[in-house]
Design an enzyme around this catalytic site. Structure first.
Site, mmCIF file in Angstrom:
data_model
loop_
_atom_site.group_PDB
_atom_site.id
_atom_site.type_symbol
_atom_site.label_atom_id
_atom_site.label_comp_id
_atom_site.label_asym_id
_atom_site.label_seq_id
_atom_site.Cartn_x
_atom_site.Cartn_y
_atom_site.Cartn_z
ATOM 1 N N ASN A 106 0.833 -1.205 0.000
ATOM 2 C CA ASN A 106 0.000 0.000 0.000
ATOM 3 C C ASN A 106 0.867 1.254 0.000
ATOM 4 O O ASN A 106 0.362 2.353 -0.145
ATOM 5 C CB ASN A 106 -0.962 0.009 1.195
ATOM 6 C CG ASN A 106 -0.258 0.134 2.511
ATOM 7 O OD1 ASN A 106 0.734 -0.554 2.767
ATOM 8 N ND2 ASN A 106 -0.738 1.009 3.374
ATOM 9 N N CYS B 34 -2.209 5.602 7.305
ATOM 10 C CA CYS B 34 -2.496 5.033 8.625
ATOM 11 C C CYS B 34 -1.340 5.211 9.589
ATOM 12 O O CYS B 34 -1.495 5.055 10.783
ATOM 13 C CB CYS B 34 -2.860 3.572 8.487
ATOM 14 S SG CYS B 34 -4.197 3.348 7.322
#
Ligand code: PMP
Length: 393
Positions: free
Chosen positions: A151, A325
Protein backbone atom coordinates in the site's frame (compact mmCIF):
# COMPACT_ATOMS: atom_id res chain seq x y z
CA UNK A 1 -10.41 21.85 -3.81
CA UNK A 2 -6.78 20.94 -4.00
CA UNK A 3 -4.89 19.10 -6.69
CA UNK A 4 -5.73 15.84 -4.95
CA UNK A 5 -3.09 13.14 -5.37
CA UNK A 6 -3.64 11.14 -2.17
CA UNK A 7 -6.18 8.58 -3.38
CA UNK A 8 -4.64 5.70 -1.45
CA UNK A 9 -5.52 7.50 1.79
CA UNK A 10 -9.13 8.33 0.87
CA UNK A 11 -11.24 8.40 -2.24
CA UNK A 12 -14.32 10.47 -2.97
CA UNK A 13 -17.62 8.61 -3.05
CA UNK A 14 -18.78 8.28 -6.66
CA UNK A 15 -21.89 10.39 -7.36
CA UNK A 16 -23.70 7.34 -8.78
CA UNK A 17 -22.99 5.49 -5.54
CA UNK A 18 -24.19 8.36 -3.38
CA UNK A 19 -27.44 8.60 -5.32
CA UNK A 20 -28.10 4.90 -4.84
CA UNK A 21 -27.51 5.19 -1.09
CA UNK A 22 -29.71 8.19 -0.27
CA UNK A 23 -33.14 6.43 -0.21
CA UNK A 24 -31.75 4.02 2.38
CA UNK A 25 -31.15 6.90 4.81
CA UNK A 26 -34.66 8.27 4.21
CA UNK A 27 -37.74 6.22 3.32
CA UNK A 28 -36.01 2.80 3.11
CA UNK A 29 -34.42 2.93 6.54
CA UNK A 30 -35.85 -0.30 7.99
CA UNK A 31 -33.91 -3.07 9.71
CA UNK A 32 -33.64 -6.31 7.72
CA UNK A 33 -34.40 -8.21 10.93
CA UNK A 34 -37.94 -6.74 10.98
CA UNK A 35 -40.73 -8.99 9.74
CA UNK A 36 -42.81 -6.25 8.11
CA UNK A 37 -42.73 -5.24 4.42
CA UNK A 38 -40.18 -2.48 5.02
CA UNK A 39 -37.90 -5.06 6.66
CA UNK A 40 -38.30 -7.26 3.57
CA UNK A 41 -37.10 -4.40 1.35
CA UNK A 42 -33.98 -4.08 3.52
CA UNK A 43 -33.41 -7.85 3.41
CA UNK A 44 -33.70 -7.90 -0.38
CA UNK A 45 -31.24 -5.07 -0.91
CA UNK A 46 -28.79 -6.66 1.53
CA UNK A 47 -28.86 -9.87 -0.53
CA UNK A 48 -28.52 -7.90 -3.78
CA UNK A 49 -25.56 -5.89 -2.50
CA UNK A 50 -23.85 -9.03 -1.23
CA UNK A 51 -24.24 -10.55 -4.68
CA UNK A 52 -22.69 -7.48 -6.32
CA UNK A 53 -19.64 -7.63 -4.05
CA UNK A 54 -19.37 -11.41 -4.63
CA UNK A 55 -19.48 -10.82 -8.42
CA UNK A 56 -16.72 -8.24 -8.07
CA UNK A 57 -14.26 -11.02 -7.12
CA UNK A 58 -16.12 -13.72 -9.05
CA UNK A 59 -17.10 -15.53 -5.84
CA UNK A 60 -19.61 -18.29 -6.64
CA UNK A 61 -21.98 -17.58 -3.74
CA UNK A 62 -23.18 -14.27 -2.33
CA UNK A 63 -23.05 -15.95 1.09
CA UNK A 64 -19.23 -16.10 0.80
CA UNK A 65 -19.21 -12.34 1.60
CA UNK A 66 -19.35 -11.11 5.21
CA UNK A 67 -19.91 -7.36 5.51
CA UNK A 68 -17.74 -5.55 8.07
CA UNK A 69 -16.98 -1.97 9.06
CA UNK A 70 -13.90 -1.78 6.83
CA UNK A 71 -10.69 -3.51 5.92
CA UNK A 72 -9.25 -3.19 9.43
CA UNK A 73 -12.12 -5.22 10.81
CA UNK A 74 -11.91 -7.70 7.92
CA UNK A 75 -8.22 -8.20 8.69
CA UNK A 76 -9.04 -8.72 12.38
CA UNK A 77 -11.76 -11.25 11.56
CA UNK A 78 -9.48 -13.10 9.13
CA UNK A 79 -6.41 -13.36 11.33
CA UNK A 80 -7.85 -13.53 14.85
CA UNK A 81 -10.89 -15.50 13.67
CA UNK A 82 -8.74 -18.11 11.89
CA UNK A 83 -6.23 -18.22 14.75
CA UNK A 84 -9.00 -18.96 17.25
CA UNK A 85 -10.64 -21.48 14.96
CA UNK A 86 -7.57 -23.48 13.98
CA UNK A 87 -5.34 -23.14 17.05
CA UNK A 88 -5.61 -26.84 17.85
CA UNK A 89 -4.06 -27.57 14.46
CA UNK A 90 -1.14 -25.18 15.02
CA UNK A 91 -0.19 -21.79 16.39
CA UNK A 92 2.05 -20.42 13.67
CA UNK A 93 1.05 -17.59 11.33
CA UNK A 94 3.11 -16.05 8.52
CA UNK A 95 2.73 -12.45 7.36
CA UNK A 96 5.09 -10.31 5.29
CA UNK A 97 7.32 -7.39 6.19
CA UNK A 98 5.32 -5.00 4.01
CA UNK A 99 1.81 -5.52 5.33
CA UNK A 100 -0.51 -2.69 6.28
CA UNK A 101 -0.11 -1.55 9.88
CA UNK A 102 -3.38 -3.26 10.85
CA UNK A 103 -1.94 -6.68 9.95
CA UNK A 104 1.31 -5.93 11.82
CA UNK A 105 -0.57 -4.88 14.93
CA UNK A 106 -2.98 -7.85 14.81
CA UNK A 107 0.08 -10.12 14.51
CA UNK A 108 1.60 -8.42 17.58
CA UNK A 109 -1.63 -9.00 19.48
CA UNK A 110 -1.70 -12.68 18.48
CA UNK A 111 1.93 -13.05 19.54
CA UNK A 112 0.92 -11.90 23.02
CA UNK A 113 -1.81 -14.58 22.98
CA UNK A 114 0.82 -17.28 22.44
CA UNK A 115 0.90 -17.53 18.63
CA UNK A 116 4.19 -17.58 16.78
CA UNK A 117 4.45 -14.99 14.00
CA UNK A 118 6.99 -15.09 11.17
CA UNK A 119 7.50 -12.34 8.62
CA UNK A 120 8.53 -13.05 5.04
CA UNK A 121 11.32 -10.78 3.83
CA UNK A 122 11.04 -8.72 0.65
CA UNK A 123 13.60 -7.86 -2.02
CA UNK A 124 14.89 -4.37 -2.83
CA UNK A 125 11.71 -3.68 -4.82
CA UNK A 126 9.38 -4.61 -1.98
CA UNK A 127 8.32 -7.93 -3.49
CA UNK A 128 8.12 -10.87 -1.14
CA UNK A 129 10.75 -13.60 -1.46
CA UNK A 130 8.95 -16.82 -2.34
CA UNK A 131 12.01 -18.91 -1.40
CA UNK A 132 11.89 -17.38 2.09
CA UNK A 133 8.17 -18.07 2.38
CA UNK A 134 8.66 -21.79 1.66
CA UNK A 135 11.36 -21.97 4.32
CA UNK A 136 9.16 -20.41 7.00
CA UNK A 137 6.36 -22.96 6.66
CA UNK A 138 6.24 -25.60 9.42
CA UNK A 139 3.78 -28.31 10.50
CA UNK A 140 2.39 -25.73 12.93
CA UNK A 141 1.57 -23.10 10.24
CA UNK A 142 -2.17 -22.48 9.93
CA UNK A 143 -2.33 -19.23 7.96
CA UNK A 144 -0.32 -17.08 5.56
CA UNK A 145 -1.43 -13.46 5.19
CA UNK A 146 0.18 -11.48 2.38
CA UNK A 147 -1.22 -8.37 0.73
CA UNK A 148 -1.91 -8.20 -3.02
CA UNK A 149 0.39 -5.17 -3.31
CA UNK A 150 2.31 -2.81 -1.06
CA UNK A 151 0.00 0.00 0.00
CA UNK A 152 3.05 2.25 0.09
CA UNK A 153 5.54 1.54 -2.70
CA UNK A 154 2.93 -0.09 -4.93
CA UNK A 155 4.82 -3.30 -5.72
CA UNK A 156 2.43 -6.01 -6.87
CA UNK A 157 2.94 -9.31 -5.06
CA UNK A 158 3.11 -12.78 -6.67
CA UNK A 159 -0.30 -13.81 -5.36
CA UNK A 160 -0.76 -16.72 -7.74
CA UNK A 161 2.57 -18.28 -6.72
CA UNK A 162 1.83 -17.70 -3.02
CA UNK A 163 -1.56 -19.35 -3.35
CA UNK A 164 0.06 -22.37 -5.03
CA UNK A 165 2.51 -22.75 -2.14
CA UNK A 166 -0.16 -22.43 0.57
CA UNK A 167 -2.43 -24.80 -1.34
CA UNK A 168 0.31 -27.43 -1.63
CA UNK A 169 0.93 -27.22 2.12
CA UNK A 170 -2.77 -27.17 2.97
CA UNK A 171 -2.45 -23.83 4.75
CA UNK A 172 -5.05 -21.04 4.66
CA UNK A 173 -4.15 -18.02 2.53
CA UNK A 174 -5.51 -14.59 3.41
CA UNK A 175 -4.83 -11.49 1.35
CA UNK A 176 -5.55 -7.86 2.17
CA UNK A 177 -6.61 -6.84 -1.33
CA UNK A 178 -7.21 -3.17 -0.53
CA UNK A 179 -4.09 -1.72 -2.25
CA UNK A 180 -4.97 -3.25 -5.62
CA UNK A 181 -8.75 -3.37 -5.28
CA UNK A 182 -9.46 -0.50 -7.67
CA UNK A 183 -6.93 -1.42 -10.34
CA UNK A 184 -6.30 -5.21 -10.54
CA UNK A 185 -9.18 -7.70 -10.84
CA UNK A 186 -9.41 -10.66 -8.47
CA UNK A 187 -10.97 -13.90 -9.62
CA UNK A 188 -11.35 -16.44 -6.82
CA UNK A 189 -12.50 -19.06 -9.34
CA UNK A 190 -9.00 -18.92 -10.82
CA UNK A 191 -6.93 -18.36 -7.66
CA UNK A 192 -7.21 -20.56 -4.58
CA UNK A 193 -7.39 -17.74 -2.03
CA UNK A 194 -9.24 -18.60 1.19
CA UNK A 195 -9.88 -15.19 2.74
CA UNK A 196 -9.86 -11.71 1.17
CA UNK A 197 -10.22 -8.33 2.88
CA UNK A 198 -11.98 -5.63 0.88
CA UNK A 199 -12.81 -1.99 1.50
CA UNK A 200 -15.75 -0.06 0.05
CA UNK A 201 -14.01 3.32 -0.05
CA UNK A 202 -11.13 1.85 -2.02
CA UNK A 203 -13.53 1.48 -4.97
CA UNK A 204 -15.28 4.86 -4.44
CA UNK A 205 -17.93 3.57 -2.08
CA UNK A 206 -18.58 5.02 1.39
CA UNK A 207 -16.04 4.70 4.18
CA UNK A 208 -16.78 2.53 7.21
CA UNK A 209 -17.86 -0.47 5.12
CA UNK A 210 -15.80 -3.46 4.08
CA UNK A 211 -16.05 -7.17 3.53
CA UNK A 212 -14.31 -10.42 4.20
CA UNK A 213 -14.58 -13.11 1.54
CA UNK A 214 -14.53 -16.60 3.01
CA UNK A 215 -14.11 -19.47 0.58
CA UNK A 216 -16.71 -22.21 0.99
CA UNK A 217 -15.65 -24.50 3.82
CA UNK A 218 -13.25 -22.01 5.44
CA UNK A 219 -14.27 -21.23 8.99
CA UNK A 220 -13.35 -18.41 11.36
CA UNK A 221 -14.52 -17.67 14.87
CA UNK A 222 -16.40 -14.39 15.31
CA UNK A 223 -14.67 -11.53 17.08
CA UNK A 224 -17.81 -9.40 17.46
CA UNK A 225 -20.55 -11.22 19.32
CA UNK A 226 -24.17 -10.09 19.48
CA UNK A 227 -27.41 -10.61 17.59
CA UNK A 228 -25.96 -13.11 15.12
CA UNK A 229 -26.07 -11.05 11.90
CA UNK A 230 -23.78 -11.99 9.00
CA UNK A 231 -24.08 -15.73 9.73
CA UNK A 232 -23.07 -15.05 13.32
CA UNK A 233 -19.62 -13.89 12.18
CA UNK A 234 -20.23 -10.15 12.54
CA UNK A 235 -23.04 -9.13 14.82
CA UNK A 236 -24.58 -5.67 14.78
CA UNK A 237 -27.45 -4.16 12.78
CA UNK A 238 -26.45 -4.08 9.15
CA UNK A 239 -25.30 -0.77 7.68
CA UNK A 240 -27.81 -0.87 4.83
CA UNK A 241 -26.97 2.48 3.13
CA UNK A 242 -23.29 1.53 3.43
CA UNK A 243 -23.61 -1.92 1.87
CA UNK A 244 -25.88 -0.55 -0.86
CA UNK A 245 -23.11 1.94 -1.68
CA UNK A 246 -20.45 -0.77 -1.57
CA UNK A 247 -22.53 -2.96 -3.91
CA UNK A 248 -23.06 -0.12 -6.39
CA UNK A 249 -19.36 0.81 -6.24
CA UNK A 250 -18.43 -2.83 -6.95
CA UNK A 251 -20.82 -2.97 -9.90
CA UNK A 252 -19.33 0.21 -11.42
CA UNK A 253 -15.77 -0.92 -10.75
CA UNK A 254 -16.43 -4.25 -12.48
CA UNK A 255 -17.25 -2.33 -15.65
CA UNK A 256 -14.74 0.51 -15.45
CA UNK A 257 -11.59 -0.88 -13.84
CA UNK A 258 -9.85 -1.88 -17.02
CA UNK A 259 -10.17 1.45 -18.79
CA UNK A 260 -9.43 3.40 -15.62
CA UNK A 261 -6.25 1.43 -14.86
CA UNK A 262 -5.01 2.15 -18.39
CA UNK A 263 -5.65 5.88 -17.93
CA UNK A 264 -3.73 5.85 -14.62
CA UNK A 265 -0.80 4.00 -16.15
CA UNK A 266 -0.30 6.70 -18.78
CA UNK A 267 -0.41 9.53 -16.20
CA UNK A 268 1.76 7.62 -13.69
CA UNK A 269 4.44 6.89 -16.28
CA UNK A 270 4.49 10.50 -17.45
CA UNK A 271 4.99 11.61 -13.85
CA UNK A 272 7.73 9.07 -13.09
CA UNK A 273 9.64 9.89 -16.28
CA UNK A 274 9.44 13.61 -15.63
CA UNK A 275 10.45 13.51 -11.98
CA UNK A 276 13.41 11.20 -12.52
CA UNK A 277 14.62 13.24 -15.49
CA UNK A 278 14.26 16.71 -14.01
CA UNK A 279 15.21 16.25 -10.35
CA UNK A 280 18.77 15.15 -9.56
CA UNK A 281 19.18 12.42 -6.93
CA UNK A 282 15.56 11.35 -7.20
CA UNK A 283 14.58 7.69 -7.22
CA UNK A 284 11.51 5.56 -7.71
CA UNK A 285 10.74 3.26 -4.78
CA UNK A 286 9.18 -0.10 -5.52
CA UNK A 287 9.29 -2.14 -8.70
CA UNK A 288 9.67 -0.22 -11.99
CA UNK A 289 7.05 -2.30 -13.84
CA UNK A 290 5.31 -4.64 -11.38
CA UNK A 291 3.57 -1.73 -9.67
CA UNK A 292 0.07 -0.48 -9.09
CA UNK A 293 -1.10 1.66 -12.04
CA UNK A 294 -2.20 4.46 -9.72
CA UNK A 295 0.90 4.62 -7.51
CA UNK A 296 4.18 6.51 -7.83
CA UNK A 297 6.51 6.52 -4.82
CA UNK A 298 9.65 8.64 -4.93
CA UNK A 299 12.64 9.30 -2.75
CA UNK A 300 14.80 12.41 -2.83
CA UNK A 301 18.23 12.66 -1.24
CA UNK A 302 18.72 15.44 1.35
CA UNK A 303 14.96 15.99 1.75
CA UNK A 304 12.53 15.24 4.57
CA UNK A 305 9.24 13.82 3.29
CA UNK A 306 7.21 15.93 5.72
CA UNK A 307 8.78 19.21 4.53
CA UNK A 308 8.05 18.18 0.97
CA UNK A 309 4.37 17.59 1.78
CA UNK A 310 4.19 21.02 3.43
CA UNK A 311 5.93 22.59 0.41
CA UNK A 312 3.36 20.99 -1.88
CA UNK A 313 0.59 22.14 0.43
CA UNK A 314 1.62 25.76 -0.22
CA UNK A 315 0.84 25.08 -3.89
CA UNK A 316 -2.47 23.42 -3.00
CA UNK A 317 -1.21 19.96 -3.96
CA UNK A 318 -2.28 17.09 -1.69
CA UNK A 319 0.10 14.11 -1.57
CA UNK A 320 1.57 11.87 1.15
CA UNK A 321 4.86 10.59 2.48
CA UNK A 322 3.66 7.03 2.95
CA UNK A 323 0.72 5.09 4.32
CA UNK A 324 -1.95 7.42 5.72
CA UNK A 325 -2.50 5.03 8.63
CA UNK A 326 0.98 5.69 10.02
CA UNK A 327 1.67 9.17 8.62
CA UNK A 328 1.63 10.88 12.01
CA UNK A 329 4.32 8.70 13.61
CA UNK A 330 7.93 9.80 13.36
CA UNK A 331 9.08 6.24 12.73
CA UNK A 332 10.46 5.57 9.25
CA UNK A 333 8.24 3.37 7.11
CA UNK A 334 8.60 -0.33 7.99
CA UNK A 335 8.14 -1.13 4.29
CA UNK A 336 11.07 1.03 3.15
CA UNK A 337 13.33 -0.27 5.91
CA UNK A 338 12.49 -3.87 5.01
CA UNK A 339 13.48 -3.07 1.39
CA UNK A 340 16.94 -2.20 2.68
CA UNK A 341 16.74 1.60 2.73
CA UNK A 342 18.64 3.51 5.40
CA UNK A 343 16.61 5.54 7.91
CA UNK A 344 17.61 8.84 6.28
CA UNK A 345 16.63 7.51 2.84
CA UNK A 346 13.29 6.25 4.14
CA UNK A 347 12.49 9.73 5.48
CA UNK A 348 12.68 11.46 2.09
CA UNK A 349 9.65 9.86 0.45
CA UNK A 350 6.71 11.11 -1.57
CA UNK A 351 3.67 8.95 -2.31
CA UNK A 352 1.50 10.11 -5.20
CA UNK A 353 -1.70 8.14 -5.78
CA UNK A 354 -4.18 8.71 -8.58
CA UNK A 355 -7.91 8.12 -8.64
CA UNK A 356 -11.12 8.41 -10.64
CA UNK A 357 -11.22 12.20 -10.29
CA UNK A 358 -7.54 12.75 -11.15
CA UNK A 359 -7.03 14.83 -14.27
CA UNK A 360 -3.92 15.16 -16.36
CA UNK A 361 -3.73 18.79 -15.20
CA UNK A 362 -3.24 17.55 -11.59
CA UNK A 363 -0.17 15.62 -12.71
CA UNK A 364 1.05 18.58 -14.77
CA UNK A 365 0.74 20.84 -11.74
CA UNK A 366 2.89 18.46 -9.69
CA UNK A 367 5.45 18.15 -12.49
CA UNK A 368 5.61 21.95 -12.67
CA UNK A 369 5.98 22.66 -8.96
CA UNK A 370 7.97 19.73 -7.57
CA UNK A 371 11.46 20.55 -8.92
CA UNK A 372 11.34 24.07 -7.44
CA UNK A 373 10.13 22.83 -4.05
CA UNK A 374 12.84 20.14 -3.90
CA UNK A 375 15.48 22.68 -4.85
CA UNK A 376 14.30 25.18 -2.24
CA UNK A 377 14.31 22.55 0.52
CA UNK A 378 17.74 21.35 -0.51
CA UNK A 379 19.08 24.91 -0.30
CA UNK A 380 17.92 25.02 3.32
CA UNK A 381 19.48 21.67 4.23
CA UNK A 382 23.06 21.67 5.54
CA UNK A 383 23.40 18.12 4.20
CA UNK A 384 23.05 19.07 0.52
CA UNK A 385 26.39 19.05 -1.33
CA UNK A 386 26.91 22.33 -3.28
CA UNK A 387 27.25 20.54 -6.65
CA UNK A 388 23.66 19.28 -6.34
CA UNK A 389 22.38 22.83 -5.96
CA UNK A 390 24.26 23.93 -9.03
CA UNK A 391 22.50 21.29 -11.18
CA UNK A 392 19.68 22.74 -13.19
CA UNK A 393 16.18 21.70 -12.20
N1 PMP B 1 -5.46 -2.42 4.54
C1 PMP B 1 -4.88 -1.57 3.69
C2 PMP B 1 -3.87 -2.08 2.73
C3 PMP B 1 -5.19 -0.21 3.72
O1 PMP B 1 -4.59 0.65 2.89
C4 PMP B 1 -6.14 0.25 4.67
C5 PMP B 1 -6.48 1.72 4.75
N2 PMP B 1 -7.08 2.18 3.59
C6 PMP B 1 -6.71 -0.69 5.54
C7 PMP B 1 -6.35 -2.00 5.45
C8 PMP B 1 -7.71 -0.25 6.57
O2 PMP B 1 -8.89 0.05 5.98
P1 PMP B 1 -10.09 0.73 6.82
O3 PMP B 1 -9.60 2.08 7.20
O4 PMP B 1 -11.22 0.70 5.84
O5 PMP B 1 -10.37 -0.12 8.00
Amino acid sequence: MSFYLDNQAAKPVDERVLEEMIPYFRERFANPASLHCDGDIATDVLVESRKKVADFINAPNASDIIFTSGATESNNLALIGAALRYQKKGKHIIISEIEHISIHNIAKYLEKQGFKISKVAVDQYGIIRLDKLEKLITDETILVSITTASNEVGSVQPIEEISKITNEHNILFHTDAVPSESVIPIDVEKLPIDLISLSSNEIYGPRGVGALYLKKGVRVNPIIIGGGQEKGLRSGSENIPGVVGFGKAAEIMNREMDIEAKRFTVMRDKLIKNVLETIPKSYLNGHPTKRLPHNAHFRFDYIEGESLILGLKEHNIAAATGSACSSKTLEPSHTLISMGLLHEEAHGSLLVSLGRTTKESDIDKLIEELPGIVNRLRKMSPLTPPEILKQKN
